[in-house]
Design an enzyme around this catalytic site. Structure first.
Site, short mmCIF file in Angstrom:
data_model
loop_
_atom_site.label_atom_id
_atom_site.label_comp_id
_atom_site.label_asym_id
_atom_site.label_seq_id
_atom_site.Cartn_x
_atom_site.Cartn_y
_atom_site.Cartn_z
N LYS A 112 0.82 -1.21 0.00
CA LYS A 112 0.00 0.00 0.00
C LYS A 112 0.86 1.26 0.00
O LYS A 112 0.52 2.24 -0.67
CB LYS A 112 -0.93 0.02 1.21
CG LYS A 112 -2.07 -0.97 1.08
CD LYS A 112 -3.11 -0.75 2.16
CE LYS A 112 -4.22 -1.78 2.01
NZ LYS A 112 -5.17 -1.72 3.12
N LYS A 197 -7.47 -10.85 -4.95
CA LYS A 197 -8.65 -11.15 -4.16
C LYS A 197 -9.79 -10.18 -4.47
O LYS A 197 -9.54 -9.02 -4.74
CB LYS A 197 -8.23 -11.01 -2.69
CG LYS A 197 -9.21 -11.50 -1.70
CD LYS A 197 -8.62 -11.39 -0.29
CE LYS A 197 -8.95 -10.05 0.35
NZ LYS A 197 -9.19 -10.12 1.79
N LYS A 200 -12.74 -4.91 -1.24
CA LYS A 200 -13.63 -3.76 -1.19
C LYS A 200 -13.14 -2.61 -2.04
O LYS A 200 -13.91 -1.85 -2.57
CB LYS A 200 -13.72 -3.26 0.26
CG LYS A 200 -14.41 -4.18 1.22
CD LYS A 200 -14.56 -3.45 2.54
CE LYS A 200 -14.11 -4.24 3.75
NZ LYS A 200 -12.74 -4.67 3.81
N1 TRP Z 1 -7.47 -5.63 9.23
C1 TRP Z 1 -8.64 -6.40 8.90
C2 TRP Z 1 -8.91 -6.28 7.41
O1 TRP Z 1 -8.40 -5.41 6.75
C3 TRP Z 1 -9.83 -5.97 9.70
C4 TRP Z 1 -9.55 -6.06 11.16
C5 TRP Z 1 -9.33 -5.02 12.01
C6 TRP Z 1 -9.43 -7.25 11.93
N2 TRP Z 1 -9.09 -5.49 13.25
C7 TRP Z 1 -9.13 -6.83 13.25
C8 TRP Z 1 -9.53 -8.60 11.63
C9 TRP Z 1 -8.92 -7.76 14.26
C10 TRP Z 1 -9.33 -9.52 12.65
C11 TRP Z 1 -9.02 -9.11 13.95
O2 TRP Z 1 -9.67 -7.07 6.88
#
Ligand code: TRP
Length: 340
Positions: A112, A197, A200
């Site tokens: 990113k 993938k 979003k």
């Molecule tokens: N970072 C994850 C994503 O981009 C979302 C997420 C934020 C998450 N906090 C988390 C996933 C804690 C699992 C546990 O999809």
């Protein structure tokens, strides 16, 4: 009882990839077998350039969609990350535990940040420290299991490393969690670019089916999915990734996502088709039918914002009750003077 934590980041509309790759398992399995918490991780949406009104709208929509998909507020805890201060309180302590080298090694950060710099933009510091906030999300709850897509596996590994290091230095404080990854077939790829993938925030959106897309939009996206040139229908992930994705998608819609429900897998499905056209039509209808009840339930819930607000208020209270003692213990363990 086992504790499960996972989250979605409200950076775009939730897609079929999110649903088949993660949310469906939260609904069908995880909320029934553990004390499960699911968070709309809105703080994580601020790590890249964002529009405040859009983040607000997408956060509410994500919470509503998770309920529409079948998360049951009586069974699990659904809440918005920024409603519970413990996440950011703990995040700072973990910044004092993790190293800058660890952060810079994270694949998602590297990709990113490189993309942002290539566009001549600047990289927010929070993009670098984001995995520490995610570690705080997880560790604040004494989480045992984190059901995520494989793109998040590295972040969960980091969370484990940080937990072990903190415990070693300051005494046992955190449960060391583990990621539970979905079956391979539950990884839905982009319809226009089957090497990445279905996410979003990828590309124009033509390759990603959003959970709230109208049936005709779903049909159009599926019918325009890239296939791989050759005329026959065979299942070959390496040589024919576009076609394999459609076959896996059909299998997943029919329930054969590796959970072993007895429905046909992608190889068996391939044998039943002579042409791409027929396959695409069936995939499109399967997706439309899969999403139909979800869209209907979303419309009902969206018409009753007071109900969703109530769910999120109670969710945040329950989340706070669980996180507060863990984070207070961590504050004492590192040597911060208790406020009296
Ligand atoms: N970072 C994850 C994503 O981009 C979302 C997420 C934020 C998450 N906090 C988390 C996933 C804690 C699992 C546990 O999809």
């Amino acid at each position: 009882m086992k504790r499960i934590f996972s989250g979605v980041k409200p950076t775009g509309h939730l897609t079929l990839g999110n649903y088949l790759g993660a949310v469906r398992r939260w609904v069908e399995v995880d909320q029934h077998r553990a004390d499960a918490l699911f968070s709309v991780a809105d703080l994580h949406a601020l790590t890249v350039e964002h529009d405040p009104a859009r983040v607000r709208r997408l956060s509410r929509q994500a919470a509503t969609l998770l309920l529409a998909a079948g998360l049951d507020a009586e069974r699990c805890t659904l809440f918005v990350q920024s409603h519970v201060d413990e996440h950011t309180r703990l995040s700072y302590l973990l910044e004092c535990t993790a190293t800058d080298g660890e952060m810079r090694r994270m694949i998602q950060y590297r990709e990113k940040a490189a993309r942002e710099r290539a566009r001549g933009g600047s990289v927010r510091l929070s993009l670098l420290t984001y995995p520490v906030l995610m570690a705080a999300d997880i560790l604040a709850y004494g989480t045992d299991e984190v059901p995520v897509g494989d793109d998040q596996a590295q972040h969960v590994e980091l969370t484990r490393d940080v937990a072990v290091r903190f415990n070693r230095r300051y005494g046992h404080t955190f449960t060391v969690p583990r990621a539970t990854l979905p079956a391979v077939a539950a990884r839905v790829m982009d319809l226009q670019d089957p090497s990445s993938k279905m996410g979003k925030s990828h590309g124009s959106g033509a390759g990603a089916v959003c959970l709230l897309d109208e049936p005709d939009v779903v049909r159009r996206k599926v019918m325009r999915a890239v296939t791989d040139g050759a005329p026959d229908v065979v299942y070959d992930r390496e040589a024919r990734p576009g076609l394999a994705n459609l076959l896996e998608l059909l299998a997943a819609c029919q329930g054969a996502d590796g959970s072993g429900e007895g429905a046909a897998g992608p190889e068996a499905l391939a044998a039943a088709y002579r042409s791409y056209g027929d396959l695409k039509r069936d995939v499109a209808e399967a997706v439309v039918e899969l999403l139909r009840p979800l869209r209907a339930r979303h419309a009902e819930l969206a018409a009753d914002p007071g109900y969703v607000d109530g769910v999120l208020r109670r969710g945040a209270e329950r989340a706070r009750e669980r996180a507060r003692p863990v984070v207070d213990r961590a504050y004492r363990a590192v040597g911060l003077l208790p406020a009296v």
